[in-house]
Scaffold this motif. Structure first.
Motif, short mmCIF file in Angstrom:
data_model
loop_
_atom_site.label_atom_id
_atom_site.label_comp_id
_atom_site.label_asym_id
_atom_site.label_seq_id
_atom_site.Cartn_x
_atom_site.Cartn_y
_atom_site.Cartn_z
N LYS B 93 5.27 -10.06 3.63
CA LYS B 93 5.70 -10.90 4.74
C LYS B 93 5.63 -10.15 6.06
CE LYS B 93 9.88 -13.15 6.35
NZ LYS B 93 11.23 -13.56 5.97
N VAL B 94 6.14 -8.93 6.05
CA VAL B 94 6.15 -8.12 7.26
C VAL B 94 4.73 -7.70 7.63
CG1 VAL B 94 6.95 -5.96 8.25
CG2 VAL B 94 8.49 -7.35 6.89
N LEU B 95 3.96 -7.31 6.61
CA LEU B 95 2.58 -6.90 6.88
C LEU B 95 1.79 -8.03 7.53
CD1 LEU B 95 1.71 -4.96 3.62
CD2 LEU B 95 1.93 -4.01 5.90
N ALA B 96 1.99 -9.27 7.05
CA ALA B 96 1.26 -10.40 7.62
C ALA B 96 1.67 -10.60 9.08
CB ALA B 96 1.54 -11.66 6.82
N GLU B 97 2.93 -10.38 9.35
CA GLU B 97 3.39 -10.57 10.72
C GLU B 97 2.83 -9.48 11.63
OE1 GLU B 97 7.52 -11.65 10.85
OE2 GLU B 97 7.60 -11.07 12.96
N VAL B 98 2.83 -8.25 11.14
CA VAL B 98 2.24 -7.15 11.91
C VAL B 98 0.76 -7.46 12.17
CG1 VAL B 98 1.60 -4.71 11.86
CG2 VAL B 98 3.84 -5.42 11.05
N ALA B 99 0.07 -7.95 11.13
CA ALA B 99 -1.36 -8.24 11.26
C ALA B 99 -1.61 -9.27 12.36
CB ALA B 99 -1.91 -8.74 9.93
N ALA B 100 -0.75 -10.27 12.44
CA ALA B 100 -0.98 -11.35 13.39
C ALA B 100 -0.59 -10.97 14.81
CB ALA B 100 -0.21 -12.60 12.95
N LYS B 101 0.44 -10.14 14.96
CA LYS B 101 1.00 -9.95 16.30
C LYS B 101 0.75 -8.57 16.90
CE LYS B 101 4.82 -13.12 15.83
NZ LYS B 101 6.25 -13.12 15.51
N ASP B 102 0.62 -7.56 16.05
CA ASP B 102 0.60 -6.20 16.57
C ASP B 102 -0.66 -5.50 16.07
OD1 ASP B 102 1.06 -3.67 17.40
OD2 ASP B 102 2.80 -3.30 16.13
N GLU B 103 -1.74 -5.64 16.86
CA GLU B 103 -3.03 -5.13 16.40
C GLU B 103 -2.99 -3.60 16.24
OE1 GLU B 103 -7.49 -5.68 17.99
OE2 GLU B 103 -6.13 -7.33 18.40
N ALA B 104 -2.40 -2.92 17.23
CA ALA B 104 -2.35 -1.46 17.17
C ALA B 104 -1.54 -0.99 15.97
CB ALA B 104 -1.75 -0.92 18.46
N GLY B 105 -0.44 -1.67 15.72
CA GLY B 105 0.41 -1.30 14.59
C GLY B 105 -0.33 -1.45 13.27
N PHE B 106 -1.09 -2.54 13.17
CA PHE B 106 -1.81 -2.75 11.92
C PHE B 106 -2.93 -1.73 11.75
CE2 PHE B 106 -4.50 -4.79 8.81
CZ PHE B 106 -3.54 -5.26 7.92
N ARG B 107 -3.54 -1.34 12.89
CA ARG B 107 -4.59 -0.32 12.79
C ARG B 107 -4.00 0.99 12.27
NH1 ARG B 107 -6.29 -0.06 17.87
NH2 ARG B 107 -7.69 -1.83 17.55
N ALA B 108 -2.81 1.33 12.75
CA ALA B 108 -2.16 2.55 12.28
C ALA B 108 -1.90 2.48 10.78
CB ALA B 108 -0.84 2.74 13.04
N LEU B 109 -1.46 1.31 10.31
CA LEU B 109 -1.22 1.15 8.87
C LEU B 109 -2.51 1.31 8.09
CD1 LEU B 109 1.24 -1.87 8.81
CD2 LEU B 109 1.73 0.45 8.08
N ALA B 110 -3.58 0.69 8.62
CA ALA B 110 -4.87 0.77 7.93
C ALA B 110 -5.35 2.21 7.86
CB ALA B 110 -5.90 -0.11 8.63
N GLU B 111 -5.16 2.96 8.97
CA GLU B 111 -5.57 4.37 8.97
C GLU B 111 -4.78 5.17 7.93
OE1 GLU B 111 -8.18 5.40 10.40
OE2 GLU B 111 -8.47 3.49 11.42
N LYS B 112 -3.49 4.91 7.84
CA LYS B 112 -2.67 5.62 6.85
C LYS B 112 -3.14 5.31 5.44
CE LYS B 112 1.31 7.17 9.09
NZ LYS B 112 2.76 7.16 9.25
N ALA B 113 -3.45 4.02 5.22
CA ALA B 113 -3.91 3.62 3.89
C ALA B 113 -5.22 4.32 3.55
CB ALA B 113 -4.09 2.10 3.83
N LYS B 114 -6.13 4.38 4.53
CA LYS B 114 -7.42 5.03 4.30
C LYS B 114 -7.22 6.51 3.99
CE LYS B 114 -10.29 2.23 7.26
NZ LYS B 114 -10.96 2.20 8.55
N ALA B 115 -6.34 7.14 4.76
CA ALA B 115 -6.09 8.56 4.55
C ALA B 115 -5.54 8.81 3.15
CB ALA B 115 -5.12 9.07 5.61
N ALA B 116 -4.61 7.95 2.73
CA ALA B 116 -4.01 8.13 1.40
C ALA B 116 -5.04 7.91 0.30
CB ALA B 116 -2.85 7.16 1.24
N LEU B 117 -5.98 6.98 0.53
CA LEU B 117 -7.02 6.74 -0.47
C LEU B 117 -8.00 7.90 -0.53
CD1 LEU B 117 -7.79 2.97 0.20
CD2 LEU B 117 -6.85 3.91 -1.90
N ALA B 118 -8.25 8.52 0.63
CA ALA B 118 -9.21 9.61 0.67
C ALA B 118 -8.68 10.83 -0.07
CB ALA B 118 -9.52 9.97 2.13
N VAL B 119 -7.36 11.05 -0.04
CA VAL B 119 -6.76 12.21 -0.70
C VAL B 119 -6.94 12.13 -2.21
CG1 VAL B 119 -4.57 13.33 -1.22
CG2 VAL B 119 -5.11 12.67 1.13
N ALA B 120 -6.63 10.96 -2.76
CA ALA B 120 -6.65 10.82 -4.22
C ALA B 120 -8.07 10.71 -4.77
CB ALA B 120 -5.87 9.59 -4.62
#
Lengths: 142, 120
Positions: B93-120
């Motif tokens: 629910k929160v992620l969807a709201e961030v996605a719709a309203k806070d572009e920069a915030g969602f980009r930061a989340l996406a970068e974190k997700a990518k970084a975590a995927l790259a490690v494993a």
């Protein structure tokens, strides 16, 4: 906080151009349908048309895989006895090439009034030209 | 034993149904029998609807998150997997709201997700 829905009039719509030349029909249609429905936007709302406008050019050059050029049939029923009309894809391409794209996209949209409304945002042209330069469409990669 | 008549109780119980049926179509809001049937039916639908609402919203959030994270080159499942590995416990629910309203915030989340995927 509750989930927000955009207002009907506040939806921003862009224009996309898709070049269908040498692209597989299903892929063109699937990409187009997604854009028309607005599934690429974070404000997607099932009961509103949140989609963009899509222009498909070079519809006559779209690719069919396998033997579909001969075997794929476009059917409709006239309502009279024995009134089933079957047309080969090869002939559709020769006579009315935009129908291949239009039929494929229409089949991928919701079968509702909203679906029809989305479908009206689709413009298909057989050649490389389109008259929508004023809308400043952006080329869309498949 | 005093004699008990049913008038008051009956009127009250009928009134209860008719009040719930106010605004219904034609006799469904005027006649007791039709109103009672309509109300019981609508309460059954409402019970189902309260449960469906949770599923419907969750699937809508997933569609919205998917749309947003594909713009950053991640599919929904990769994105959620990345967030989990990064230890970010935001719900859909929160992620969807961030996605719709806070572009920069969602980009930061996406970068974190990518970084975590790259490690494993």
């Amino acid at each position: 906080m509750s989930t927000e829905f955009p207002s009907k009039n506040g939806i921003e719509r862009r224009w996309h151009v898709i070049d269908a030349a040498d692209q597989v029909l299903g892929k063109v249609a699937a990409t187009t349908a997604k854009l028309l429905m607005g599934k690429h936007k974070a404000i997607f709302t099932p009961f509103l048309d949140t989609g963009d406008h899509v222009i498909v050019i070079n519809a006559a050059k779209v690719k069919l895989t396998g033997k579909k050029e001969e075997q794929k049939l476009y059917r409709h029923f006239t309502g009279y006895p024995g009134g089933l009309v079957e047309i080969q894809a090869r002939r559709v391409r020769a006579t009315k090439p935009i129908r291949m794209i239009e039929d494929a996209v229409f089949g991928m949209l919701p079968k509702t009034k909203l679906g029809k409304q989305m479908y009206r945002k689709l413009k298909v042209y057989p050649g490389p030209k389109h008259p929508h330069a004023a809308q400043q469409p952006v080329a869309c990669e498949l | 034993m005093p004699r008990v008549k049913r008038g008051t109780h009956r009127r009250n119980s009928r009134r209860k149904y008719l009040r719930l049926a106010s605004g219904y179509y034609l006799t469904k809001s005027k006649l007791y029998r039709a109103a009672q049937e309509a109300v019981e039916r609508s309460l059954r639908f409402a019970y189902v609807g309260r449960r469906q609402k949770k599923r419907d919203f969750r699937s809508l959030w997933i569609v919205r998150i998917n749309a947003a994270c594909r713009a950053h080159g991640l599919s929904y499942s990769r994105f959620m997997n990345g967030l989990k590995r990064a230890g970010i416990g935001l719900d859909r629910k929160v992620l969807a709201e961030v996605a719709a309203k806070d572009e920069a915030g969602f980009r930061a989340l996406a970068e974190k997700a990518k970084a975590a995927l790259a490690v494993a």
